[in-house]
Motif scaffolding. Structure first.
Motif, PDB file in Angstrom:
ATOM      1  N   VAL A   2       0.825  -1.102   0.130  1.00  0.00           N
ATOM      2  CA  VAL A   2      -0.037  -0.142   0.000  1.00  0.00           C
ATOM      3  C   VAL A   2       0.915   1.419   0.057  1.00  0.00           C
ATOM      4  O   VAL A   2       1.804   1.197   0.688  1.00  0.00           O
ATOM      5  CB  VAL A   2      -0.937  -0.016   1.247  1.00  0.00           C
ATOM      6  CG1 VAL A   2      -1.661   1.361   1.406  1.00  0.00           C
ATOM      7  CG2 VAL A   2      -1.833  -1.276   1.137  1.00  0.00           C
ATOM      8  N   ILE A  28      -9.771   2.317   0.430  1.00  0.00           N
ATOM      9  CA  ILE A  28      -9.734   2.516   1.817  1.00  0.00           C
ATOM     10  C   ILE A  28     -10.708   1.779   2.691  1.00  0.00           C
ATOM     11  O   ILE A  28     -10.665   1.744   3.661  1.00  0.00           O
ATOM     12  CB  ILE A  28      -9.462   4.019   2.163  1.00  0.00           C
ATOM     13  CG1 ILE A  28     -11.021   4.870   1.922  1.00  0.00           C
ATOM     14  CG2 ILE A  28      -8.435   4.672   1.593  1.00  0.00           C
ATOM     15  CD1 ILE A  28     -11.117   6.028   2.315  1.00  0.00           C
ATOM     16  N   PHE A  31      -9.310  -1.182   4.551  1.00  0.00           N
ATOM     17  CA  PHE A  31      -8.341  -1.111   5.536  1.00  0.00           C
ATOM     18  C   PHE A  31      -9.047  -1.429   6.988  1.00  0.00           C
ATOM     19  O   PHE A  31     -10.264  -0.637   7.082  1.00  0.00           O
ATOM     20  CB  PHE A  31      -7.663   0.068   5.547  1.00  0.00           C
ATOM     21  CG  PHE A  31      -7.060   0.426   4.362  1.00  0.00           C
ATOM     22  CD1 PHE A  31      -6.927   2.047   3.870  1.00  0.00           C
ATOM     23  CD2 PHE A  31      -6.293  -0.363   3.895  1.00  0.00           C
ATOM     24  CE1 PHE A  31      -6.211   2.061   2.709  1.00  0.00           C
ATOM     25  CE2 PHE A  31      -5.530   0.176   2.619  1.00  0.00           C
ATOM     26  CZ  PHE A  31      -5.486   1.125   2.031  1.00  0.00           C
ATOM     27  N   MET A  34      -7.291   3.136  10.048  1.00  0.00           N
ATOM     28  CA  MET A  34      -6.487   4.128   9.585  1.00  0.00           C
ATOM     29  C   MET A  34      -6.485   5.278  10.456  1.00  0.00           C
ATOM     30  O   MET A  34      -7.269   5.473  11.485  1.00  0.00           O
ATOM     31  CB  MET A  34      -7.153   4.531   8.128  1.00  0.00           C
ATOM     32  CG  MET A  34      -8.505   5.038   8.184  1.00  0.00           C
ATOM     33  SD  MET A  34      -9.075   5.412   6.421  1.00  0.00           S
ATOM     34  CE  MET A  34      -9.627   3.554   5.839  1.00  0.00           C
ATOM     35  N   VAL A  97      -2.253   3.316   7.867  1.00  0.00           N
ATOM     36  CA  VAL A  97      -3.419   1.994   7.751  1.00  0.00           C
ATOM     37  C   VAL A  97      -2.818   0.739   8.120  1.00  0.00           C
ATOM     38  O   VAL A  97      -1.733   0.279   8.014  1.00  0.00           O
ATOM     39  CB  VAL A  97      -4.052   1.916   5.939  1.00  0.00           C
ATOM     40  CG1 VAL A  97      -4.355   3.423   5.595  1.00  0.00           C
ATOM     41  CG2 VAL A  97      -2.773   1.306   5.200  1.00  0.00           C
ATOM     42  N   ASP A  98      -3.713  -0.075   8.477  1.00  0.00           N
ATOM     43  CA  ASP A  98      -3.624  -1.376   8.854  1.00  0.00           C
ATOM     44  C   ASP A  98      -4.250  -2.373   7.810  1.00  0.00           C
ATOM     45  O   ASP A  98      -5.495  -1.982   7.500  1.00  0.00           O
ATOM     46  CB  ASP A  98      -4.181  -2.017  10.236  1.00  0.00           C
ATOM     47  CG  ASP A  98      -3.554  -1.331  11.224  1.00  0.00           C
ATOM     48  OD1 ASP A  98      -3.844  -0.449  12.395  1.00  0.00           O
ATOM     49  OD2 ASP A  98      -2.022  -1.437  11.372  1.00  0.00           O
ATOM     50  N   PHE A  99      -3.582  -2.812   6.962  1.00  0.00           N
ATOM     51  CA  PHE A  99      -4.013  -3.593   5.848  1.00  0.00           C
ATOM     52  C   PHE A  99      -3.795  -5.133   6.086  1.00  0.00           C
ATOM     53  O   PHE A  99      -2.615  -5.447   5.727  1.00  0.00           O
ATOM     54  CB  PHE A  99      -3.731  -2.970   4.714  1.00  0.00           C
ATOM     55  CG  PHE A  99      -4.363  -3.614   3.311  1.00  0.00           C
ATOM     56  CD1 PHE A  99      -3.610  -4.010   2.274  1.00  0.00           C
ATOM     57  CD2 PHE A  99      -5.805  -4.063   3.235  1.00  0.00           C
ATOM     58  CE1 PHE A  99      -4.086  -4.594   1.154  1.00  0.00           C
ATOM     59  CE2 PHE A  99      -6.245  -4.603   1.984  1.00  0.00           C
ATOM     60  CZ  PHE A  99      -5.623  -4.924   1.130  1.00  0.00           C
TER      61      PHE A  99
END
Length: 115
Positions: A2, A28, A31, A34, A97-99
């Motif tokens: 990302v 987004i 995610f 964020m 962000v956490d993805f």
């Protein structure tokens, strides 16, 4: 992978406002969470605010009432609006962000608040 690109930083007088943007290379909506951190000069990075995929938000006491996190899903962009800025808000602001179980960070944007 990302990619996150922040913009909107700059020099502002105390009491002024800024809106920071964070453009993502992925949707987004995917995610898990964020948000924003900041690193004041000579200090450690500190958390500012987070928005989860469910829509819940959390915000640091230091900016509560002066900062608002929002997003534009169509533009894949996260925002941080900061009002009534103070000199101690001076910092490099980073979006994250956490993805899929890992964090991603932008390169940061400098915000300088003059007294």
């Amino acid at each position: 992978q990302v990619q996150l690109v922040e913009s909107g930083g700059g020099l502002v007088h105390a009491g002024g406002s800024l809106t920071l943007s964070c453009a993502a290379s992925e949707s987004i909506s995917n995610f898990e969470s964020m948000g924003w951190y900041r690193r004041p000069p000579g200090k450690n990075r500190e958390w500012v605010t987070t928005r989860t995929i469910s829509g819940s938000t959390a915000i640091a006491d230091s900016v509560r009432g002066r900062a608002t996190i929002s997003r534009d899903v169509m533009k894949n962009t996260l925002f941080l609006q900061m009002d009534n800025l103070r000199p101690d808000d001076t910092a490099v602001y980073y979006c994250f962000v956490d993805f899929r179980g890992r964090p991603y960070w932008g390169q940061g944007t400098q915000v300088t608040v003059s007294s």
